[in-house]
Design a protein around this motif. Structure first.
Motif, mmCIF file in Angstrom:
data_model
loop_
_atom_site.group_PDB
_atom_site.id
_atom_site.type_symbol
_atom_site.label_atom_id
_atom_site.label_comp_id
_atom_site.label_asym_id
_atom_site.label_seq_id
_atom_site.Cartn_x
_atom_site.Cartn_y
_atom_site.Cartn_z
ATOM 1 N N THR A 186 11.591 12.218 12.854
ATOM 2 C CA THR A 186 10.532 11.676 12.002
ATOM 3 C C THR A 186 10.920 10.272 11.562
ATOM 4 O O THR A 186 12.002 10.081 10.998
ATOM 5 C CB THR A 186 10.317 12.564 10.764
ATOM 6 O OG1 THR A 186 10.051 13.898 11.191
ATOM 7 C CG2 THR A 186 9.157 12.058 9.922
ATOM 8 N N ARG A 187 10.049 9.311 11.803
ATOM 9 C CA ARG A 187 10.357 7.917 11.472
ATOM 10 C C ARG A 187 9.257 7.315 10.604
ATOM 11 O O ARG A 187 8.075 7.504 10.878
ATOM 12 C CB ARG A 187 10.521 7.084 12.745
ATOM 13 C CG ARG A 187 11.664 7.542 13.625
ATOM 14 C CD ARG A 187 11.835 6.663 14.850
ATOM 15 N NE ARG A 187 12.841 7.208 15.741
ATOM 16 C CZ ARG A 187 14.156 7.032 15.598
ATOM 17 N NH1 ARG A 187 14.606 6.286 14.598
ATOM 18 N NH2 ARG A 187 14.995 7.577 16.454
ATOM 19 N N LEU A 188 9.673 6.609 9.585
ATOM 20 C CA LEU A 188 8.752 5.849 8.761
ATOM 21 C C LEU A 188 8.565 4.463 9.347
ATOM 22 O O LEU A 188 9.484 3.902 9.948
ATOM 23 C CB LEU A 188 9.300 5.726 7.340
ATOM 24 C CG LEU A 188 9.430 7.024 6.535
ATOM 25 C CD1 LEU A 188 10.214 6.774 5.255
ATOM 26 C CD2 LEU A 188 8.065 7.590 6.209
ATOM 27 N N SER A 189 7.385 3.915 9.173
ATOM 28 C CA SER A 189 7.092 2.564 9.640
ATOM 29 C C SER A 189 6.198 1.873 8.614
ATOM 30 O O SER A 189 5.320 2.525 8.022
ATOM 31 C CB SER A 189 6.380 2.617 10.988
ATOM 32 O OG SER A 189 5.817 1.360 11.312
ATOM 33 N N PRO A 190 6.389 0.574 8.391
ATOM 34 C CA PRO A 190 5.486 -0.138 7.475
ATOM 35 C C PRO A 190 4.019 -0.011 7.866
ATOM 36 O O PRO A 190 3.139 -0.012 7.006
ATOM 37 C CB PRO A 190 5.959 -1.596 7.570
ATOM 38 C CG PRO A 190 7.399 -1.495 7.971
ATOM 39 C CD PRO A 190 7.467 -0.294 8.893
ATOM 40 N N SER A 191 3.768 0.157 9.165
ATOM 41 C CA SER A 191 2.376 0.255 9.623
ATOM 42 C C SER A 191 1.720 1.562 9.202
ATOM 43 O O SER A 191 0.493 1.684 9.244
ATOM 44 C CB SER A 191 2.308 0.115 11.147
ATOM 45 O OG SER A 191 3.001 1.179 11.780
ATOM 46 N N ASN A 192 2.509 2.559 8.776
ATOM 47 C CA ASN A 192 1.963 3.833 8.304
ATOM 48 C C ASN A 192 1.806 3.871 6.798
ATOM 49 O O ASN A 192 1.367 4.883 6.245
ATOM 50 C CB ASN A 192 2.885 5.001 8.708
ATOM 51 C CG ASN A 192 3.099 5.094 10.197
ATOM 52 O OD1 ASN A 192 4.201 5.375 10.639
ATOM 53 N ND2 ASN A 192 2.067 4.853 10.995
ATOM 54 N N LEU A 193 2.196 2.800 6.107
ATOM 55 C CA LEU A 193 2.159 2.774 4.648
ATOM 56 C C LEU A 193 0.931 2.016 4.160
ATOM 57 O O LEU A 193 0.565 0.970 4.713
ATOM 58 C CB LEU A 193 3.431 2.117 4.092
ATOM 59 C CG LEU A 193 4.760 2.755 4.519
ATOM 60 C CD1 LEU A 193 5.933 1.966 3.931
ATOM 61 C CD2 LEU A 193 4.836 4.219 4.112
ATOM 62 N N ILE A 194 0.312 2.545 3.123
ATOM 63 C CA ILE A 194 -0.856 1.911 2.501
ATOM 64 C C ILE A 194 -0.485 1.585 1.066
ATOM 65 O O ILE A 194 -0.053 2.461 0.308
ATOM 66 C CB ILE A 194 -2.076 2.851 2.527
ATOM 67 C CG1 ILE A 194 -2.429 3.239 3.966
ATOM 68 C CG2 ILE A 194 -3.274 2.209 1.820
ATOM 69 C CD1 ILE A 194 -3.445 4.369 4.069
ATOM 70 N N ALA A 195 -0.651 0.334 0.685
ATOM 71 C CA ALA A 195 -0.271 -0.103 -0.663
ATOM 72 C C ALA A 195 -1.467 -0.062 -1.600
ATOM 73 O O ALA A 195 -2.487 -0.701 -1.333
ATOM 74 C CB ALA A 195 0.297 -1.521 -0.621
ATOM 75 N N PRO A 196 -1.378 0.686 -2.708
ATOM 76 C CA PRO A 196 -2.451 0.668 -3.708
ATOM 77 C C PRO A 196 -2.317 -0.568 -4.595
ATOM 78 O O PRO A 196 -1.209 -0.898 -5.036
ATOM 79 C CB PRO A 196 -2.211 1.946 -4.526
ATOM 80 C CG PRO A 196 -0.920 2.540 -4.024
ATOM 81 C CD PRO A 196 -0.290 1.586 -3.086
ATOM 82 N N SER B 209 -2.246 -2.417 5.499
ATOM 83 C CA SER B 209 -3.334 -1.641 4.904
ATOM 84 C C SER B 209 -3.176 -1.595 3.395
ATOM 85 O O SER B 209 -2.068 -1.359 2.893
ATOM 86 C CB SER B 209 -3.348 -0.214 5.457
ATOM 87 O OG SER B 209 -3.427 -0.218 6.861
ATOM 88 N N ILE B 210 -4.278 -1.786 2.675
ATOM 89 C CA ILE B 210 -4.269 -1.709 1.217
ATOM 90 C C ILE B 210 -5.433 -0.841 0.759
ATOM 91 O O ILE B 210 -6.426 -0.699 1.471
ATOM 92 C CB ILE B 210 -4.384 -3.107 0.556
ATOM 93 C CG1 ILE B 210 -5.695 -3.799 0.978
ATOM 94 C CG2 ILE B 210 -3.179 -3.976 0.901
ATOM 95 C CD1 ILE B 210 -5.998 -5.075 0.214
ATOM 96 N N ILE B 211 -5.286 -0.238 -0.420
ATOM 97 C CA ILE B 211 -6.410 0.445 -1.054
ATOM 98 C C ILE B 211 -6.605 -0.182 -2.419
ATOM 99 O O ILE B 211 -5.645 -0.331 -3.191
ATOM 100 C CB ILE B 211 -6.206 1.971 -1.131
ATOM 101 C CG1 ILE B 211 -7.436 2.645 -1.760
ATOM 102 C CG2 ILE B 211 -4.918 2.355 -1.840
ATOM 103 C CD1 ILE B 211 -7.470 4.164 -1.570
ATOM 104 N N LEU B 212 -7.834 -0.582 -2.712
ATOM 105 C CA LEU B 212 -8.138 -1.352 -3.920
ATOM 106 C C LEU B 212 -8.734 -0.479 -5.016
ATOM 107 O O LEU B 212 -9.629 0.334 -4.764
ATOM 108 C CB LEU B 212 -9.128 -2.470 -3.586
ATOM 109 C CG LEU B 212 -8.611 -3.585 -2.665
ATOM 110 C CD1 LEU B 212 -9.764 -4.467 -2.207
ATOM 111 C CD2 LEU B 212 -7.538 -4.421 -3.366
#
Length: 330
Positions: free
Chosen positions: A31-41, A82-85
């Motif tokens: 299992t690998r984390l990647s910045p492309s899988n993260l969404i910043a609120p 990716s961001i969520i506003l």
């Protein structure tokens, strides 16, 4: 004494062979984390002149509109696309009118991101009324009760206004029955058939939301949200919520909170081919942050373990307040 060998067990099988060095461990990591899988609120507050600290969420800030592009640029440079506003308006009323104002804070925020980044950043917008209503509930109140059907009409107006501003994905979080169907129809009728819906399908009435309510000024004026947010004890009910949203036209689903619901992430992964997003909520962030500030845990190590567990359980993407910090480590 001679150890008897077995073709399907120890000592022929030695699982530690694959853990002997860091290079070997990296090679076999599943299992690998990647910045492309993260969404910043991101919290954007109308009328704010400079970034404002949030007491219950150290290192997270409410942003002025003028500071939004800089924050998104920093995230993008780290590989977070990716961001969520979440918008914090100047004015609130009983109907949450500023949520669907064409010149509302979220609508302006979407436009600001689009002007600076075009399509290089995926913009997700939260569709709810809690930050915009004077009573702090996620829907329209009639006689001290939440009117589900009036609420979904209002949520549809919010989603269309956000799509018109340029949102890629609308994320209804109010947990009203029929909200996905209402929003999908409204988007299609308004010419936004390409706007995706990522629905908070399993959003539970959790005490872990408390810091968010502090950040977003959205604590209910009366009662609580347990009549519409689901009870965290009910996994079958959670799966029904997910199935219902899929049937109504959701393009992706959100499970929230994340760490208490690893079992639901796993079940959903087995039950559907839709993309699954986990929301690692404000309380999860605050617990790690507070313990690390006391020196009780290693913040980076615990953060990495928690986010990896969320991904391992079945999340394709993760909304997390630790997005920037995690991306810096990666």
């Amino acid at each position: 004494m001679t150890t008897k060998k077995s073709s399907d067990g120890f000592p022929d099988v030695r699982l530690r062979r694959l853990r002997r060095t860091q290079a070997i461990r990296d090679l076999f990591q599943e299992t690998r984390l990647s910045p492309s899988n993260l969404i910043a609120p991101l919290f954007v507050q109308e009328g704010l002149k400079k970034a404002q600290a949030i007491a219950s969420m150290p290192d997270i800030r409410r942003l002025p509109l003028a500071g939004l592009a800089k924050e998104v640029e920093e995230l993008s440079d780290l590989g977070i696309k990716s961001i969520i506003l979440f918008g914090l308006p100047k004015e609130k009323d009983g109907k949450g009118s500023s949520a669907f104002d064409e010149k509302g804070i979220v609508q302006k925020s979407v436009d600001e991101v689009r002007k600076h980044f075009g399509d290089k950043v995926a913009v997700i917008t939260d569709v709810c009324l809690c930050q915009y209503t004077s009573h702090g509930h996620c829907g329209i109140v009639s006689g001290n009760k939440i009117d589900n059907d009036k609420s979904i009409d209002a949520l549809a107006r919010v989603a269309v206004s956000q799509a018109r501003a340029g949102s890629d994905i609308v994320a209804p979080s109010a947990m009203m029955d029929g909200q996905v169907q209402s929003i999908r129809k409204a988007l299609d009728d308004a010419g936004f058939s390409e706007t995706a819906i990522m629905s908070y399908s399993s959003k539970q009435a959790s005490p872990l939301f408390a810091p968010f309510r502090d950040a977003a000024h959205s604590t209910p004026e009366f009662g609580d949200r347990r009549s519409y947010q689901m009870p965290y004890a009910n996994s079958r009910e959670a799966m029904r919520e997910i199935e219902q949203d899929i049937s109504e036209g959701a393009d992706a689903i959100i499970i929230k909170p994340a760490i208490p619901n690893l079992d639901l992430l796993y079940q959903a992964k087995k039950a559907t081919n839709l993309p699954i997003c986990a929301y690692s909520v404000s309380g999860e962030y605050a617990l790690i942050k507070a313990a690390s500030m006391e020196g009780w845990v290693d913040e980076n190590a615990v953060m990495t373990e928690f986010l990896t567990a969320i991904k391992r359980a079945g999340a394709d993407m993760i909304i997390t307040y630790q997005a920037k910090k995690m991306a810096e480590l990666l």
